[in-house]
Design a protein around this motif. Structure first.
Motif, short mmCIF file in Angstrom:
data_model
loop_
_atom_site.label_atom_id
_atom_site.label_comp_id
_atom_site.label_asym_id
_atom_site.label_seq_id
_atom_site.Cartn_x
_atom_site.Cartn_y
_atom_site.Cartn_z
N ASP A 1 0.82 -1.21 0.00
CA ASP A 1 0.00 0.00 0.00
C ASP A 1 0.86 1.27 0.00
OD1 ASP A 1 -2.56 0.95 -0.31
OD2 ASP A 1 -2.92 1.22 1.84
N HIS A 2 2.12 1.13 -0.40
CA HIS A 2 3.03 2.28 -0.46
C HIS A 2 3.76 2.35 -1.80
CE1 HIS A 2 2.41 2.19 3.89
NE2 HIS A 2 2.92 3.40 3.94
N GLY A 3 3.30 1.60 -2.79
CA GLY A 3 3.92 1.66 -4.11
C GLY A 3 5.28 1.00 -4.20
N GLN A 4 5.58 0.10 -3.29
CA GLN A 4 6.91 -0.49 -3.29
C GLN A 4 6.94 -1.94 -3.77
OE1 GLN A 4 8.32 0.04 0.71
NE2 GLN A 4 8.61 2.24 0.47
N CYS A 5 5.80 -2.62 -3.75
CA CYS A 5 5.82 -4.05 -4.10
C CYS A 5 5.26 -4.35 -5.47
CB CYS A 5 5.08 -4.86 -3.04
SG CYS A 5 3.27 -4.70 -3.09
N GLY A 6 4.42 -3.47 -6.01
CA GLY A 6 3.88 -3.68 -7.35
C GLY A 6 2.71 -4.64 -7.44
N ALA A 7 2.25 -5.17 -6.32
CA ALA A 7 1.14 -6.13 -6.36
C ALA A 7 -0.15 -5.52 -6.89
CB ALA A 7 0.90 -6.71 -4.96
N CYS A 8 -0.28 -4.21 -6.79
CA CYS A 8 -1.51 -3.53 -7.19
C CYS A 8 -1.44 -2.96 -8.61
CB CYS A 8 -1.82 -2.40 -6.21
SG CYS A 8 -0.58 -1.07 -6.26
N THR A 9 -0.46 -3.38 -9.39
CA THR A 9 -0.28 -2.81 -10.73
C THR A 9 -1.48 -3.08 -11.63
OG1 THR A 9 2.11 -3.15 -10.56
CG2 THR A 9 1.22 -2.76 -12.76
N VAL A 10 -1.98 -2.03 -12.25
CA VAL A 10 -3.03 -2.15 -13.27
C VAL A 10 -2.59 -1.34 -14.48
CG1 VAL A 10 -4.86 -2.43 -11.54
CG2 VAL A 10 -4.32 -0.14 -12.40
N LEU A 11 -3.33 -1.46 -15.55
CA LEU A 11 -3.03 -0.70 -16.76
C LEU A 11 -4.03 0.45 -16.89
CD1 LEU A 11 -2.42 -3.66 -19.24
CD2 LEU A 11 -0.82 -2.58 -17.65
N ILE A 12 -3.51 1.64 -17.06
CA ILE A 12 -4.36 2.81 -17.29
C ILE A 12 -3.99 3.37 -18.65
CG2 ILE A 12 -5.00 5.12 -16.49
CD1 ILE A 12 -4.31 4.25 -13.67
N ASP A 13 -4.95 3.28 -19.57
CA ASP A 13 -4.70 3.66 -20.96
C ASP A 13 -3.43 2.98 -21.48
OD1 ASP A 13 -6.97 5.26 -21.00
OD2 ASP A 13 -5.89 7.05 -20.32
N GLY A 14 -3.26 1.72 -21.10
CA GLY A 14 -2.15 0.91 -21.60
C GLY A 14 -0.86 1.04 -20.82
N ARG A 15 -0.80 1.95 -19.87
CA ARG A 15 0.43 2.13 -19.09
C ARG A 15 0.26 1.56 -17.70
NH1 ARG A 15 2.90 8.13 -20.49
NH2 ARG A 15 3.08 7.83 -22.77
N ARG A 16 1.32 0.94 -17.20
CA ARG A 16 1.24 0.31 -15.88
C ARG A 16 1.36 1.35 -14.78
NH1 ARG A 16 7.07 -2.78 -15.52
NH2 ARG A 16 8.21 -1.41 -16.93
N VAL A 17 0.52 1.20 -13.78
CA VAL A 17 0.46 2.16 -12.68
C VAL A 17 0.22 1.41 -11.39
CG1 VAL A 17 -0.88 4.08 -11.69
CG2 VAL A 17 -0.44 4.02 -14.15
N ASN A 18 0.88 1.84 -10.32
CA ASN A 18 0.58 1.30 -9.00
C ASN A 18 -0.73 1.94 -8.52
OD1 ASN A 18 2.91 -0.26 -8.84
ND2 ASN A 18 4.10 1.38 -7.93
N SER A 19 -1.77 1.16 -8.47
CA SER A 19 -3.09 1.73 -8.18
C SER A 19 -3.24 2.21 -6.75
CB SER A 19 -4.19 0.72 -8.52
OG SER A 19 -4.03 -0.48 -7.77
N CYS A 20 -2.32 1.82 -5.87
CA CYS A 20 -2.40 2.30 -4.48
C CYS A 20 -1.90 3.74 -4.36
CB CYS A 20 -1.61 1.39 -3.55
SG CYS A 20 0.20 1.52 -3.70
N LEU A 21 -1.19 4.23 -5.37
CA LEU A 21 -0.58 5.55 -5.28
C LEU A 21 -1.35 6.63 -6.02
CD1 LEU A 21 3.26 4.85 -5.65
CD2 LEU A 21 1.92 5.19 -3.57
#
Length: 211
Positions: free
Chosen positions: A83-103
């Motif tokens: 939940d701090h953008g450090q592990c990447g487990a929450c990665t989703v694609l936004i308009d095709g780009r990967r984003v840490n959704s917790c951040l």
């Protein structure tokens, strides 16, 4: 010239007047703050497309995209890890780009197209990256796998778009898909089980090269 007694009274008067001024100013500021708090919007309506479906939510302005997906849309494939953008487990694609959704806040994505693991493929019709992870046993506990797969899909697109990474040697030549590039570009996704070599093999297979 004033006597010492007269000067002392003057100081007391000055202190009393200063204290009264501070009290009035503080009360005035507090009043403004309370007014601002009471008039500020607490929630906002946001509309975006999630896995090809238009979704509209009324959300607390502080809601992260991760919580919007998991708690409001019940898309629990996206995992909450650090939940701090450090592990990447929450990665989703936004308009095709990967984003840490917790951040990122959900209300920042009005009109965006969001893809989660559920949008990449289904059990009966897996995305090639999902199938490769299964084939190469690219997971153990599986908790990081949704983020790993979303990140790897976008990462290959970044290489195809010739976006260099920290380990790219020749910035004038097209970016290549190598184990070093894959490891560097996937370094934001942590696997505590240590299935990294299998993950690299899975990504390499999808990229069309042998591990």
């Amino acid at each position: 010239m004033q006597s010492p007694g007269a000067l002392e009274i003057s100081r007391r008067d000055l202190l009393a007047a200063s204290a009264a001024t501070v009290t009035v100013v503080s009360a005035h500021s507090l009043g403004h703050a309370q007014t601002n708090v009471s008039t500020a919007p607490q929630s906002t309506k946001v509309t975006f497309t999630v896995n090809g479906e238009r979704r509209e939510l009324q959300l607390d302005n502080r809601t992260s995209l991760l919580d919007a997906l998991r708690e409001h849309l019940h898309l629990t494939g996206t995992k909450k890890g650090c939940d701090h953008g450090q592990c990447g487990a929450c990665t989703v694609l936004i308009d095709g780009r990967r984003v840490n959704s917790c951040l990122t806040l959900a209300i920042m994505h009005e009109g965006d197209s969001i893809t989660t693991l559920e949008g990449l493929g289904q059990p009966e019709n897996l995305h090639p990256m999902q199938a490769a992870f299964v084939q190469h046993d690219g997971f153990q506990c599986g908790y990081c796998t949704p983020g790993q797969i979303c990140s790897s899909v976008a990462m290959l697109d970044e290489i195809k778009a010739n976006i260099p990474s920290h380990v790219t040697v020749d910035l004038t030549a097209p970016a290549e898909i190598t184990p070093a590039e894959i490891r560097e570009r996937m370094s934001g996704n942590i696997c505590r089980c240590g299935a990294y070599s299998n993950i690299v093999e899975a990504i390499t297979e999808v990229a069309g090269r042998k591990a």
